[in-house]
Design a protein around this motif. Structure first.
Motif, short mmCIF file in Angstrom:
data_model
loop_
_atom_site.label_atom_id
_atom_site.label_comp_id
_atom_site.label_asym_id
_atom_site.label_seq_id
_atom_site.Cartn_x
_atom_site.Cartn_y
_atom_site.Cartn_z
N HIS A 191 0.83 -1.20 0.00
CA HIS A 191 0.00 0.00 0.00
C HIS A 191 0.87 1.26 0.00
O HIS A 191 0.64 2.19 -0.77
CB HIS A 191 -0.93 -0.01 1.22
N THR A 192 1.88 1.26 0.86
CA THR A 192 2.78 2.41 0.95
C THR A 192 3.53 2.63 -0.36
O THR A 192 3.68 3.76 -0.84
CB THR A 192 3.78 2.22 2.10
N ASP A 193 3.99 1.54 -0.94
CA ASP A 193 4.72 1.62 -2.21
C ASP A 193 3.84 2.20 -3.30
O ASP A 193 4.23 3.14 -4.01
CB ASP A 193 5.20 0.21 -2.60
N TYR A 194 2.64 1.66 -3.45
CA TYR A 194 1.75 2.13 -4.51
C TYR A 194 1.33 3.58 -4.29
O TYR A 194 1.34 4.39 -5.22
CB TYR A 194 0.51 1.24 -4.60
N GLN A 195 0.97 3.92 -3.07
CA GLN A 195 0.55 5.28 -2.78
C GLN A 195 1.68 6.27 -3.02
O GLN A 195 1.45 7.40 -3.47
CB GLN A 195 0.05 5.39 -1.34
N GLY A 196 2.91 5.86 -2.77
CA GLY A 196 4.06 6.71 -3.04
C GLY A 196 4.22 6.99 -4.52
O GLY A 196 4.55 8.10 -4.93
N ALA A 200 3.66 10.73 -6.24
CA ALA A 200 4.70 11.35 -7.06
C ALA A 200 4.10 11.92 -8.34
O ALA A 200 4.47 13.00 -8.79
CB ALA A 200 5.78 10.33 -7.39
N ALA A 201 3.16 11.21 -8.92
CA ALA A 201 2.52 11.68 -10.14
C ALA A 201 1.75 12.96 -9.87
O ALA A 201 1.80 13.92 -10.66
CB ALA A 201 1.58 10.60 -10.68
N LEU A 202 1.04 13.04 -8.75
CA LEU A 202 0.26 14.22 -8.41
C LEU A 202 1.15 15.42 -8.13
O LEU A 202 0.85 16.55 -8.50
CB LEU A 202 -0.62 13.93 -7.20
N ASN A 203 2.28 15.18 -7.47
CA ASN A 203 3.19 16.27 -7.11
C ASN A 203 3.81 16.94 -8.33
O ASN A 203 4.21 18.09 -8.29
CB ASN A 203 4.31 15.76 -6.20
N TRP A 204 3.88 16.17 -9.44
CA TRP A 204 4.44 16.75 -10.65
C TRP A 204 3.42 17.60 -11.40
O TRP A 204 3.71 18.18 -12.42
CB TRP A 204 4.97 15.65 -11.58
N GLY A 205 2.22 17.62 -10.90
CA GLY A 205 1.21 18.51 -11.46
C GLY A 205 0.68 18.13 -12.82
O GLY A 205 0.21 18.97 -13.58
N GLY A 206 0.80 16.85 -13.17
CA GLY A 206 0.22 16.39 -14.44
C GLY A 206 1.09 16.64 -15.64
O GLY A 206 0.64 16.52 -16.77
N GLY A 207 2.38 17.06 -15.43
CA GLY A 207 3.29 17.28 -16.54
C GLY A 207 3.82 15.98 -17.09
O GLY A 207 3.38 14.90 -16.72
N PRO A 208 4.81 16.07 -17.99
CA PRO A 208 5.38 14.88 -18.59
C PRO A 208 5.94 13.91 -17.58
O PRO A 208 5.79 12.70 -17.71
CB PRO A 208 6.50 15.43 -19.49
N ALA A 209 6.58 14.41 -16.52
CA ALA A 209 7.13 13.52 -15.51
C ALA A 209 6.03 12.77 -14.80
O ALA A 209 6.19 11.64 -14.36
CB ALA A 209 7.97 14.33 -14.50
N ALA A 210 4.88 13.43 -14.66
CA ALA A 210 3.76 12.78 -13.98
C ALA A 210 3.27 11.59 -14.77
O ALA A 210 2.84 10.59 -14.22
CB ALA A 210 2.61 13.78 -13.81
N THR A 211 3.34 11.70 -16.10
CA THR A 211 2.92 10.59 -16.93
C THR A 211 3.76 9.35 -16.64
O THR A 211 3.25 8.25 -16.50
CB THR A 211 3.04 10.94 -18.43
N GLY A 212 5.07 9.55 -16.48
CA GLY A 212 5.93 8.43 -16.17
C GLY A 212 5.59 7.82 -14.83
O GLY A 212 5.54 6.60 -14.69
N SER A 213 5.31 8.65 -13.83
CA SER A 213 4.97 8.13 -12.51
C SER A 213 3.65 7.39 -12.55
O SER A 213 3.47 6.37 -11.91
CB SER A 213 4.90 9.29 -11.51
#
Length: 237
Positions: A191-196, A200-213
């Motif tokens: 659970h902790t792993d998946y939520q992390g 991470a995706a949310l913290n990138w604000g939906g940019g390209p990096a978020a797509t990778g996360s």
């Protein structure tokens, strides 16, 4: 290359083609020598060098009787010629057991057992399942796969990591015979792993990096059963 074989074939076990080629070479034999042995010693009149070569190249795979004969010609056990087994039939063949051997050990009529192999659905009760695991020397992950519980386990684990893992402990325990405290630790880790990953995706604000996360999170869900067993092994449970 034309490969002639009988039209009616037995179900094919997972075949380790490189191992067959390596064992033949170690004996100093050519495909023609193997084919001759299959014909002369094991009653396979259709065995040709082309068929042996096809097996070794992964173009075709030997049936269970053919694999047993090939093992005899190559002076090895059938287990050495089989890839990682997953089905009930594959585990039985990997241990050089006849259907009646397993049926007797488990306490099931032969016809009923053979139907389970053909359908790929295990229908034994708890006592018979325990006997099956012992007869085939199954690891716990293999036991869950052979008895057809992988799908149910995957669904429960996805629910555990995407919602409250605590609510999934009891349902998972009904599928996997592990102690409750073990499951609590493993599910919390997953659970902790998946939520992390999703955070991470949310913290990138939906940019390209978020797509990778985000893709990493989906990949985690797709391989959730593998992650579960990895966590169990890491804890030496």
């Amino acid at each position: 290359m034309r490969v002639h074989r009988p039209q009616a074939q037995q179900p094919t076990p997972p075949f380790n083609a490189p191992a067959a080629r390596r064992l033949r070479a170690a004996l100093g034999m050519g495909p023609e020598h193997v084919a001759y042995g299959l014909r002369a010693s094991y009653g396979l009149p259709y065995a040709t060098p082309d068929l042996v070569t096809a097996w070794e190249r992964g173009i075709a795979a030997p049936s269970s009787p053919e694999l047993t004969a090939l093992a005899g010609v190559l002076w090895c056990s059938a287990n050495e010629l089989i890839g990682a087994p997953r089905t009930l039939r594959e585990h039985r063949v990997a241990r050089d057991l006849a259907p009646e051997d397993v049926a007797h050990a488990v306490g099931i009529e032969l016809l009923a057992y053979e139907r389970m192999e053909e359908s790929g659905t295990w229908r034994g009760n708890e006592r018979q399942s325990t006997a099956l695991a012992k007869a085939l020397d199954l690891s716990l992950p293999d036991f869950i796969t052979v008895t057809g519980r992988d799908g149910r386990l995957a669904d429960l684990l996805r629910g555990a990591v995407t919602t409250r893992w605590q609510a999934s402990v009891r349902p998972v325990a009904k599928v996997v015979p592990l102690e409750r405290d073990v499951l609590e630790v493993v599910l919390q880790e997953l659970h902790t792993d998946y939520q992390g990953r999703t955070a991470a995706a949310l913290n990138w604000g939906g940019g390209p990096a978020a797509t990778g996360s985000g893709e990493s999170g989906q990949d985690f869900l797709d391989r959730i059963v593998d992650h579960f067993w990895t966590a169990v092994r890491a804890g030496a449970y």
